[in-house]
Design a protein around this motif. Structure first.
Motif, PDB file in Angstrom:
ATOM      1  N   ALA A  14     -22.135   7.740  14.016  1.00 40.12           N
ATOM      2  CA  ALA A  14     -21.217   8.728  14.256  1.00 40.12           C
ATOM      3  C   ALA A  14     -22.095  10.209  14.380  1.00 40.12           C
ATOM      4  O   ALA A  14     -21.807  11.224  15.151  1.00 40.12           O
ATOM      5  CB  ALA A  14     -20.365   9.504  12.992  1.00 40.12           C
TER       6      ALA A  14
ATOM      7  N   ASP B  82     -25.124  11.165  19.413  1.00 36.99           N
ATOM      8  CA  ASP B  82     -24.258  12.082  20.644  1.00 36.99           C
ATOM      9  C   ASP B  82     -24.438  11.414  22.051  1.00 36.99           C
ATOM     10  O   ASP B  82     -23.499  11.487  22.841  1.00 36.99           O
ATOM     11  CB  ASP B  82     -24.852  13.612  20.796  1.00 36.99           C
ATOM     12  CG  ASP B  82     -24.546  14.190  19.492  1.00 36.99           C
ATOM     13  OD1 ASP B  82     -23.760  14.663  18.928  1.00 36.99           O
ATOM     14  OD2 ASP B  82     -25.910  14.227  18.862  1.00 36.99           O
TER      15      ASP B  82
ATOM     16  N   GLU C 283     -19.720  -1.893  25.327  1.00 38.75           N
ATOM     17  CA  GLU C 283     -18.501  -0.845  25.533  1.00 38.75           C
ATOM     18  C   GLU C 283     -17.530  -1.055  24.515  1.00 38.75           C
ATOM     19  O   GLU C 283     -16.994   0.062  23.733  1.00 38.75           O
ATOM     20  CB  GLU C 283     -17.876  -0.858  26.922  1.00 38.75           C
ATOM     21  CG  GLU C 283     -17.120   0.301  26.909  1.00 38.75           C
ATOM     22  CD  GLU C 283     -16.650   0.781  28.508  1.00 38.75           C
ATOM     23  OE1 GLU C 283     -16.382   1.709  28.943  1.00 38.75           O
ATOM     24  OE2 GLU C 283     -16.266  -0.304  29.171  1.00 38.75           O
ATOM     25  N   ASP C 284     -17.187  -2.356  24.390  1.00 40.75           N
ATOM     26  CA  ASP C 284     -16.016  -2.633  23.245  1.00 40.75           C
ATOM     27  C   ASP C 284     -16.654  -2.266  21.845  1.00 40.75           C
ATOM     28  O   ASP C 284     -15.959  -1.877  21.222  1.00 40.75           O
ATOM     29  CB  ASP C 284     -15.646  -4.123  23.354  1.00 40.75           C
ATOM     30  CG  ASP C 284     -14.868  -4.284  24.658  1.00 40.75           C
ATOM     31  OD1 ASP C 284     -14.484  -3.582  25.133  1.00 40.75           O
ATOM     32  OD2 ASP C 284     -14.886  -5.623  25.038  1.00 40.75           O
TER      33      ASP C 284
ATOM     34  N   GLY D 198     -17.178   1.497  21.685  1.00 37.70           N
ATOM     35  CA  GLY D 198     -15.640   2.121  21.678  1.00 37.70           C
ATOM     36  C   GLY D 198     -14.931   2.381  20.281  1.00 37.70           C
ATOM     37  O   GLY D 198     -14.143   3.201  20.021  1.00 37.70           O
ATOM     38  N   VAL D 199     -15.123   1.116  19.556  1.00 36.15           N
ATOM     39  CA  VAL D 199     -14.492   0.973  18.117  1.00 36.15           C
ATOM     40  C   VAL D 199     -14.981   1.986  17.217  1.00 36.15           C
ATOM     41  O   VAL D 199     -14.383   2.545  16.384  1.00 36.15           O
ATOM     42  CB  VAL D 199     -14.796  -0.355  17.732  1.00 36.15           C
ATOM     43  CG1 VAL D 199     -14.381  -0.471  16.270  1.00 36.15           C
ATOM     44  CG2 VAL D 199     -13.922  -1.418  18.267  1.00 36.15           C
ATOM     45  N   LEU D 200     -16.343   2.311  17.596  1.00 34.26           N
ATOM     46  CA  LEU D 200     -17.090   3.644  16.880  1.00 34.26           C
ATOM     47  C   LEU D 200     -16.925   4.891  17.566  1.00 34.26           C
ATOM     48  O   LEU D 200     -17.401   5.810  16.930  1.00 34.26           O
ATOM     49  CB  LEU D 200     -18.525   3.393  17.053  1.00 34.26           C
ATOM     50  CG  LEU D 200     -18.829   1.894  16.306  1.00 34.26           C
ATOM     51  CD1 LEU D 200     -20.251   1.441  16.531  1.00 34.26           C
ATOM     52  CD2 LEU D 200     -18.618   1.788  14.776  1.00 34.26           C
ATOM     53  N   GLY D 201     -15.827   5.043  18.411  1.00 34.70           N
ATOM     54  CA  GLY D 201     -15.801   6.274  18.967  1.00 34.70           C
ATOM     55  C   GLY D 201     -16.527   6.964  20.171  1.00 34.70           C
ATOM     56  O   GLY D 201     -16.917   8.133  20.332  1.00 34.70           O
ATOM     57  N   LYS D 202     -17.514   5.832  20.725  1.00 33.75           N
ATOM     58  CA  LYS D 202     -18.505   6.414  21.673  1.00 33.75           C
ATOM     59  C   LYS D 202     -18.094   5.824  22.887  1.00 33.75           C
ATOM     60  O   LYS D 202     -17.461   4.795  23.097  1.00 33.75           O
ATOM     61  CB  LYS D 202     -19.756   5.867  21.193  1.00 33.75           C
ATOM     62  CG  LYS D 202     -20.280   6.496  19.682  1.00 33.75           C
ATOM     63  CD  LYS D 202     -20.358   7.765  19.476  1.00 33.75           C
ATOM     64  CE  LYS D 202     -20.533   8.250  18.068  1.00 33.75           C
ATOM     65  NZ  LYS D 202     -20.900   9.794  18.166  1.00 33.75           N
ATOM     66  N   ASN D 203     -18.846   6.193  24.102  1.00 41.35           N
ATOM     67  CA  ASN D 203     -18.747   5.845  25.156  1.00 41.35           C
ATOM     68  C   ASN D 203     -19.969   5.535  25.991  1.00 41.35           C
ATOM     69  O   ASN D 203     -21.055   6.086  25.671  1.00 41.35           O
ATOM     70  CB  ASN D 203     -17.867   6.774  26.240  1.00 41.35           C
ATOM     71  CG  ASN D 203     -18.774   7.865  26.694  1.00 41.35           C
ATOM     72  OD1 ASN D 203     -19.587   7.885  27.603  1.00 41.35           O
ATOM     73  ND2 ASN D 203     -18.294   9.095  26.107  1.00 41.35           N
TER      74      ASN D 203
END
Length: 350
Positions: free
Chosen positions: A267, A270, A286-287, A290-295
């Motif tokens: 988290a 950045d 990415e998957d 993505g689950v962790l809210g990142k791109n």
């Protein structure tokens, strides 16, 4: 005393083609193969997530039965020029002269040069005669991050010094004309050529993100998953289709303990500076992120614009972040995978 990355600069070869313009060459190469196989290969190129790639050779040369010696001669000539231009650009960005560099690391795995490319740069740029050299060869896609790790350790032990890491790769020189395996075809569909140079410093007054920590992670019993086999016609790609799943299986052990050691969680990160190994690997990571809210949008964009340039590619992603001038006190995580099988990680703080 901290070690910082002060500049990153890329250099692209003179030849380039969009994927749609390469497909006719691929079709000509596949003449005599089954129609179904040909359709599968074209679909693979079209769906590889690479719109354009650069090359040290024109497509006509790539799809010509040149010998290993011919291809390696082109590699030696072209990567030396690319490396020099990339290093000069990174020096200019940092407002430095070639003689300001104390330690030079050259990174490449797609051809054979003895002496290594750094020896040529010392002469062409008039670098110092007492500069310390380290060629990094057989680490593949992970070696760009590896080179930064080695430079950081040198600078940590030597205050008020600067290091240059130059990654220069030409995967198109490894294309096997008589090999119709999916490994050779996938390699041709995703890889491109390019160079990048990074300047690091242990001078307090120099600016740039600090390297907070670094680590390598080695997978057991996976030496056969990725690399090159030396054959009479050159360097033949080894690329196991199980690589994306292997990364997914080990991902928690690769990322979370490394961050926890630095009292961080995902988290807090950045900027994800991830090596784009190929579309499937990018989708896998990415998957997971993505689950962790990142791109990993910048990673995908580098793959689209240039393809996978082996060790240099993650440095293209790093340059994109450096050019954005990230806000102070933000964290970046560099991550790449390569033969061994291994993962390389660097934690940055702006």
């Amino acid at each position: 005393m901290s070690v910082k990355i002060t500049s990153v600069a890329k250099q692209l070869p003179k030849f380039y083609r969009e994927t749609k313009d390469i497909i006719p060459f691929v079709q000509l190469w596949m003449q005599g193969q089954e129609t179904r196989f040909q359709r599968k290969v074209i679909k693979l190129f079209e769906g590889a997530g690479v719109d354009k790639r650069y090359s040290i050779m024109d497509p006509e040369e790539v799809f010509t039965a040149t010998s290993f010696q011919d291809k390696n001669d082109i590699y030696k000539r072209e990567v030396t020029e690319l490396a020099e231009k990339a290093l000069q650009k990174s020096l200019d960005k940092a407002a430095l002269k070639p003689t300001d560099i104390d330690y030079i690391i050259s990174v490449s795995c797609t051809g054979i040069m003895i002496p290594s490319v750094d020896a040529y740069l010392i002469n062409s740029l008039g670098m110092r005669q007492d500069i310390v050299r380290l060629p990094v060869t057989e680490m593949g896609c992970a070696a760009g991050v590896s080179g930064i790790i080695y430079a950081k350790n040198f600078l940590k032990a030597n205050p008020n010094k600067r290091a240059a890491v130059i990654a220069v790769e030409a995967p198109t020189a490894t294309f096997q004309l008589d090999d119709y395996s999916m490994t050779n075809i996938v390699s041709a569909a995703i890889f491109g050529d390019g160079a990048s140079a990074v300047i690091l410093s242990s001078y307090e007054e120099d600016k740039g993100p600090k390297i907070i920590d670094e680590a390598m992670y080695h997978f057991y019993d996976a030496t056969n998953m990725m690399g090159f086999k030396l054959v009479n016609t050159g360097l033949q790609m080894i690329l196991d289709k199980a690589v994306p799943q292997k990364i997914a299986d080990h991902f928690p052990a690769i990322v979370h303990p490394f961050l926890e050691k630095n009292n961080l969680s995902i988290a807090a990160i950045d900027h994800l500076i991830f090596h784009p190994g190929g579309k499937k690997i990018v989708q896998t990571v990415e998957d997971l992120f993505g689950v962790l809210g990142k791109n990993i949008n910048d990673t995908k964009e580098v793959l689209r614009l240039y393809g996978n340039m082996s060790s240099a590619t993650v440095l293209y992603v790093l340059e994109r972040f450096m050019d954005k001038n990230p806000a102070p006190n933000t964290y970046g995580l560099m991550l790449s995978f390569g033969p061994g099988f291994s993962a390389q990680r660097i934690l940055l703080k702006w």
